[in-house]
Motif scaffolding. Sequence first.
Motif, PDB file in Angstrom:
ATOM      1  N   GLU A   1       2.202   1.743  -3.408  1.00  0.00           N
ATOM      2  CA  GLU A   1       1.157   2.190  -4.317  1.00  0.00           C
ATOM      3  C   GLU A   1       0.910   3.692  -4.151  1.00  0.00           C
ATOM      4  O   GLU A   1       0.727   4.427  -5.137  1.00  0.00           O
ATOM      5  N   TYR A   2       0.925   4.154  -2.910  1.00  0.00           N
ATOM      6  CA  TYR A   2       0.763   5.594  -2.650  1.00  0.00           C
ATOM      7  C   TYR A   2       1.921   6.375  -3.271  1.00  0.00           C
ATOM      8  O   TYR A   2       1.709   7.428  -3.881  1.00  0.00           O
TER       9      TYR A   2
ATOM     10  N   ASP B   1       0.835  -1.210   0.000  1.00  0.00           N
ATOM     11  CA  ASP B   1       0.000   0.000   0.000  1.00  0.00           C
ATOM     12  C   ASP B   1       0.865   1.252   0.000  1.00  0.00           C
ATOM     13  O   ASP B   1       0.554   2.247  -0.667  1.00  0.00           O
ATOM     14  N   LYS B   2       1.950   1.207   0.759  1.00  0.00           N
ATOM     15  CA  LYS B   2       2.843   2.366   0.815  1.00  0.00           C
ATOM     16  C   LYS B   2       3.479   2.631  -0.547  1.00  0.00           C
ATOM     17  O   LYS B   2       3.573   3.768  -1.003  1.00  0.00           O
TER      18      LYS B   2
ATOM     19  N   GLN C   1       1.521   6.795  -6.950  1.00  0.00           N
ATOM     20  CA  GLN C   1       0.588   7.862  -7.297  1.00  0.00           C
ATOM     21  C   GLN C   1       1.245   9.237  -7.134  1.00  0.00           C
ATOM     22  O   GLN C   1       1.055  10.142  -7.949  1.00  0.00           O
ATOM     23  N   GLU C   2       2.028   9.372  -6.090  1.00  0.00           N
ATOM     24  CA  GLU C   2       2.695  10.638  -5.808  1.00  0.00           C
ATOM     25  C   GLU C   2       3.702  11.005  -6.899  1.00  0.00           C
ATOM     26  O   GLU C   2       3.923  12.178  -7.178  1.00  0.00           O
TER      27      GLU C   2
END
Length: 1199
Positions: A115-116, A112-113, A119-120
């Motif tokens: 994936e974030y 999840d980290k 996006q960033e």
Amino acid sequence: MASREVRTFLPRQRLSATLLRKLRIKLLAVQVVLDDAEAKQFTKSAVKDWLDDLKDAVYDAEDLLDDITTEALRCKMESDAQTSATQVRDITSASLNPFGEGIESRVEEITDKLEYLAQEKDVLGLKEGVGEKLSQRWPATSLVDESGEVYGREGNIQEIVEYLLSHNASGNKISVIALVGMGGIGKTTLAKLVYNDRRVVECFDLKAWVCVSDEFDPVRITKTILKAIDSGASEKYSDDSDLNLLQLKVKERLSKKKFLLVLDDVWNENYNNWDMLQTPFTVGLNGSKIIVTTRSDKVASVMRSVHIHHLGQLSFEDCWSLFAKHAFENGDSSLHPELEEIGKGIVKKCKGLPLAAKTLGGALYSELRVKEWEFVLNSETWDLPNDEILPALRLSYSFLPSHLKRCFAYCSIFPKDYEFEKEILILLWMAEGFLQQFENKKTMEEVGDGYFYDLLSRSFFQKSNSHKSYFVMHDLIHDLAQLVSGKFCVQLKDGKMNEILEKLRHLSYFRSEYDPFERFETLNEVNGLRTFFPLNLITWPRFDKVSNNRNPNAVRYVVDFRLSNRVWTDLLLKVQYLRVLSLCYYKITDLSDSIGNLKHLRYLDLTYTLIKRLPESICSLYNLQTLILYECRCLVELPKMMWKMISLRHLDIRHSKVKEMPSHMGQLKSLQKLSNYIMGEQSGTRVGELKKLSRIGGSLVIQELQNVVDAKDASEANLVGKQYLDELQLEWNRGSDVEQNGAEIVLNNLQPHSNLKRLTIYGYGGSRFPDWLGPSVLNMVSLRLWYCTNMSTFPPLGQLPSLKHLYISGLEEIERVGAEFYGTEPSFVSLEALSFRGMRKWKEWLCLGGQGGEFSRLKELYIERCPKLIGALPNHLPLLTKLEIVQCEQLVAELPRIPAIRVLTTRSCDISQWKELPPLLQDLSIQNSDSLESLWEEGMLQSNTCLRQLRIRNCSFSRPLCRVCLPITLNSLYINDSKKLEFLLPEFLKCHHPSLDYLSIVRSNCNSLSSFPLGNFPSLTELAICKLRGIESLSISISEGDVTSFHWLNIRSCPDLVSIELSALDFSRYSIFKCKNLKRLLHNAACFQSLTIEGCPELIFPIQGLQGLSSLTSLKISDLPNLMSLDSLELQLLTSLEKLEICGCPKLQFLTEGQLPTNLSVLTIQNCPFLKDRCKFWTGEDWHHIAHIPHIAIDDQVL
């Protein structure tokens, strides 16, 4: 993750392979923009934060994967150890379930980290491919400031100009000269100065200057050359991109011309690119030259440079002149003395880098405010406004491949100016998982070696000037490493770490004498620490290579370091992901069994600790790669189950007391370095176990070979197959009660590989050497034959073509060294050092005198303790620089004339044959002489202008000297084991010795010395008097107005000394050891910072002049068995006292009736039982007097 153990393990954990693939995909998604982020991080803080978050996530992912692989390895090891399938299932079910709990949630959290972050990256505008340009760099031109001065490069200019004007010695028509150095060192400036030198301009028909820069474009470069050599080419070929046509035109213009081409700022490491570019150059006339400026040795190599000129740093004086030129009007700093002082501090930060001096000087021009100059002085480089220095260096970083970027950033754990070893750094990289192994069969060590030399060739590292095998980083390169490593690598400064750094992974610090728990307490909040690495303030080399002595005396440390037990028990043992742990030099006596919980540990260094044993739990560290037990002199055994440490690659037990190796060492098939292999007498340790260790290399010592029961076992060791061994030492025990049955067969069966460079045979009891000691070791560079006491003849050692060092000692049966020693001519064609020692029966040395002599390359010759040797020495030793002849009473032949000699040890009667000393002699030792008077009185010594050190050993004087004639260049004088110094010292002390800075008198006799005036010794810094008999009182004095540099007075073991008096001296250290009859110390207004009194049982307190001594910062009182009170010292009045150490005073009742000085920071109490009770933590009667002291250690326990 692809290993068979992991593939078997994962299904048992119900861990989804799909989940792990998803994690991998997310990692790849962010990695594609890594280059862009690396470039933009320097100018965009948001990108820097994103990159730090990415690195943090990658660390977490690595830790997770390491958990999985480690657990899989543990399960495999435990299952392999079982004989029953049922037992395996029981163990698996019992031990695997706890591990599996929560592991999927960890994978999901990291995914999840990532994936974030993916996006960033889009929000931040990060794109796939190479990052944006670091900054606009204008191409350098060939123009030079003709009015400007040259600072510190005059010698470089002269050397390069001479090379340009010379003919091509390489045989090539065109020679390439490479100017190599780090960014900002002045390569382009030097090339400009040479390019425009009048002599160079007149020498060449055509010249061209091309700024190549980071893009190596053959079309653009060829066009630029064409424009420079053809005035009409600028417009004609401006739009032409046909490389063939361009090169034909260049070839036409260069044909039969002598040309000079400068290719500035080259980064290309592809040989094919260079080969394509240089094709038309070959038509030039002989003597044509190409100058290349580059930061990389590899570039210079690719371009087939015949001369590589490495640019060093400017001296401080030259760097200051350059800075002043740009900082002050007309370069004159005299009008601003307050700025001049600050400016010199700024220049020291530049560390000889011209770009830094020029940039900082230019930035401060016309700035007269002191605070602005102080800001520059006290700022980190990256904090300076409009900085041009780091951008120039960042370009080097941007060209590094990703694996080297990570290795370079890690080097920020070393402080500025710290000297590090290549081998240790590679082991650290390996432990951290930075070394990428591919299918090229290279070991991790070989990969690391390649990484290191890549960084060295790119000028990120430099060789140390003070220690040959060490390396350093320039301060500004170090600033760059700190900048890119950010929050992940931290150097703990002098104090404790107050800030909690969540991203901290790698910690280093300079150890102090007392490291309390409070210094590291905040590490409890750091979850992912991987590196705990204490450092030394000074460099203490770990000696490994062959030397003249069997056991080279390492530079022993003189400071005791103590680490609070709580750091180990309450902190380090709880650091879950620790990979690198060093506890070296700490006074640690044992390790907790809990060390087995540090399952991720790869590197453990216990050098110079006091450990007596290693717990068996250490054998469960299946990831451990490096175990260093160097100089663990209390360690007597290794763990019995050591064979389980299957990842172990480096085991160093040099200078420990380990008596024998554990069984089954052959199971450690990953071993690359094994320092010692010790045969047990009854344990059944077999030398044949070495057979399975096919990859071991470096240095190996095999000890206690008399315990080899079966000579076939020696053959099974297969040393002849150990192609990676550089050095081998074979040892038998020399004890009188030790039998060496079959030693000749054992040695014969231990034949090494032909690659071996250094061999030692010690204590061998056979009567002949094996046949392989000759033709089978043709690559041998060094050979030591020690205490082979039954040998009566030599093999033909002269036939070893590569042999440079030959050391022979204790071959007591040798009577003659003759033709058998040399073999056929020529012999000893490479020998540079030859030593014969302890050969009691040796009578004759036959010199064959072939063409050029037997030892035409010999530089060092030692002959010692050969009492029956007669005849002449070799008389043709043109290169000899060091000659030692000691205790060879019958060797009375005239010494050969040796004009190049620099170090000489002999008798005065040998020297008296000469009219003058060799002109280059720097170090002279005179031994075993009873008639030294004429040598001291006459002018032979005085006339030598190079002599720096003079040693007098085992000599005697028969009459008082009339005068003493020593050279004014002498800076060290040693007098050892000599008699009747009362005939020498009175006259010696009257003479002026302007350069003498060290004087030592040891194990000698003098019946009249009572006063030592320092006025005639203006440069003397240290006076050592040890075991000087006959002296009862000693007064060290100086007259008012006399200049002195005195620093340290060291008086030790003078049995007749009763009284010492010091006049008004100002010096640093004052030490008195083991003067058993000393009663009085008189200090008349003396001023010193450190006082040590040890082993003087008769000393009477109070000590006159010590009370209230305001300058005293360190006081040690040791081994005074009758001392009962320190009241007379008035400790509370020693207002500057910082360190107090009291040891071995069993009758001492208490420290003080009042509080100890507030400046006191270190208190050590050792073997003082009354004090120990009174100073107990919190409950002792005197605790309230000492509670304010930050560092307290009682009997090695840090409170």
